[in-house]
Design an enzyme around this catalytic site. Structure first.
Site, PDB file in Angstrom:
ATOM      1  N   ASP A  31       0.828  -1.206   0.000  1.00  0.00           N
ATOM      2  CA  ASP A  31       0.000   0.000   0.000  1.00  0.00           C
ATOM      3  C   ASP A  31       0.866   1.261   0.000  1.00  0.00           C
ATOM      4  O   ASP A  31       1.958   1.276   0.570  1.00  0.00           O
ATOM      5  CB  ASP A  31      -0.909  -0.017   1.229  1.00  0.00           C
ATOM      6  CG  ASP A  31      -2.064   0.955   1.107  1.00  0.00           C
ATOM      7  OD1 ASP A  31      -2.353   1.407  -0.021  1.00  0.00           O
ATOM      8  OD2 ASP A  31      -2.684   1.274   2.140  1.00  0.00           O
ATOM      9  N   ASN A  47     -10.295  -2.472  -6.945  1.00  0.00           N
ATOM     10  CA  ASN A  47      -9.528  -1.635  -7.876  1.00  0.00           C
ATOM     11  C   ASN A  47     -10.217  -1.457  -9.224  1.00  0.00           C
ATOM     12  O   ASN A  47      -9.876  -0.541  -9.988  1.00  0.00           O
ATOM     13  CB  ASN A  47      -8.137  -2.234  -8.115  1.00  0.00           C
ATOM     14  CG  ASN A  47      -7.218  -2.083  -6.912  1.00  0.00           C
ATOM     15  OD1 ASN A  47      -6.311  -2.883  -6.702  1.00  0.00           O
ATOM     16  ND2 ASN A  47      -7.452  -1.058  -6.090  1.00  0.00           N
TER      17      ASN A  47
END
EC number: 2.5.1.89
Length: 309
Positions: free
Chosen positions: A33, A81
């Site tokens: 991340d 996503n």
């Protein structure tokens, strides 16, 4: 001069951390991340953050090899996503495609016997990415020294939901008796990829959550979790070694807890249950401080056991 001193200090600290590590995890899962936030911080396009993050991923493979870790699962693209703008998705798909081909053709990958697998709803990915997946998996299919799982179009709930639907369909057709469903039955319906449970989840970027990642393989195994502040492109070997050390400390604590529970059982259980309690004690007795070991030895030799095993 300052940068040289910092580099030397970092090197010394790395060596110190490596000496403190003894028998790390076998399967690590990583949530990479912070690529976009890193790029914004550096005043760059978000694509630059993903490219630099890919370099960290390559370094991570080397670190795993150094420590004898046998399996690594990377969270590269989640089902969420797909909600990103098309231009952002295209950048990620370009990078994933390129890296899959790079890994599949890398001498280092073949020398190390790395098997590459993609896990997730890969049918939702663009054809060019699916072709890259097929190529990487075919090129490394014969290897088993190190397993690299790349989570693409992956969602933990979706994985479990798919497994439940498959089981329900088999039961409805009469092909499966519900009474026979066990752990192995469920695991056979999950995405093909991980060969063992997850021991440690690492997440970079500051968020302290596992984001629906490998719930069966990690939560079911009570995997340790290590959260750290650096964005993925900034993640260093020192951060990785700290994560391993945290895992080992957690394992030591877990072993001590098991040993103490076994000691309590020896005092409380019936003769019929005593054999199991003693076996647990023998397995974990080395985890107890010396002041408790004498008490454990006395308990094994005398309590509830006039005739021995």
């Amino acid at each position: 001069m300052r940068s040289w001193i910092r580099k030397q200090a970092t090197s010394v600290y790395e060596r110190l951390l490596k000496r403190e590590i003894d028998g790390g995890p076998t399967h690590i899962a990583v949530i990479q991340d912070g690529n976009r936030r890193y790029a914004r911080k550096e005043g760059q396009e978000t694509s630059a953050g993903h490219r630099e993050g890919a370099e960290t991923t390559e370094a991570l493979l080397e670190w795993c090899d150094e420590l004898g870790i046998e399996e690594l699962t990377l969270y590269a693209f989640s089902t969420e996503n797909f909600d990103r703008p098309a231009d952002q998705r295209a950048v990620l798909f370009d990078l994933i495609e390129d890296k899959l081909y790079d890994f599949a053709d890398s001498d280092r990958v073949h020398e190390a016997g790395v098997r590459i697998r993609a896990i997730g709803e890969t049918h939702r990915l663009p054809e060019r990415v699916r072709e890259a997946i097929d190529y990487a998996e075919a090129q490394t299919r014969g290897y088993d020294q190190f397993h690299l799982n790349i989570a693409l179009a992956y969602g933990g709930r979706a994985e479990l939901l798919g497994a439940v639907k498959d089981l329900a369909a088999d039961v409805d057709r009469g092909d499966l008796d519900p009474a026979t469903i066990d752990v192995e039955t469920v695991e056979n319906r999950l995405y093909e990829g991980p060969t063992r449970d997850v021991d440690l989840i690492i997440r970079t970027g500051g968020d302290e959550r596992t984001s629906n990642f490998l719930p069966w393989h990690a939560n079911g195994n009570e995997a340790a979790a290590y959260f750290c502040a650096p964005y993925w492109p900034e993640f260093r070997k020192i951060d990785f070694l700290r994560a391993i050390r945290t895992y080992e400390h957690r394992e030591d604590s877990w072993r001590q807890t098991r040993a103490r529970r076994a000691l309590t059982l020896v005092r409380a259980v019936s003769d019929r249950e005593l054999h199991h309690a003693k076996s647990v004690l023998r397995r974990f007795r080395d985890s107890l401080p010396s002041r408790e070991l004498e008490e454990v030895d006395v308990s094994i030799d005398t309590e509830h056991d006039p005739g021995g095993d």
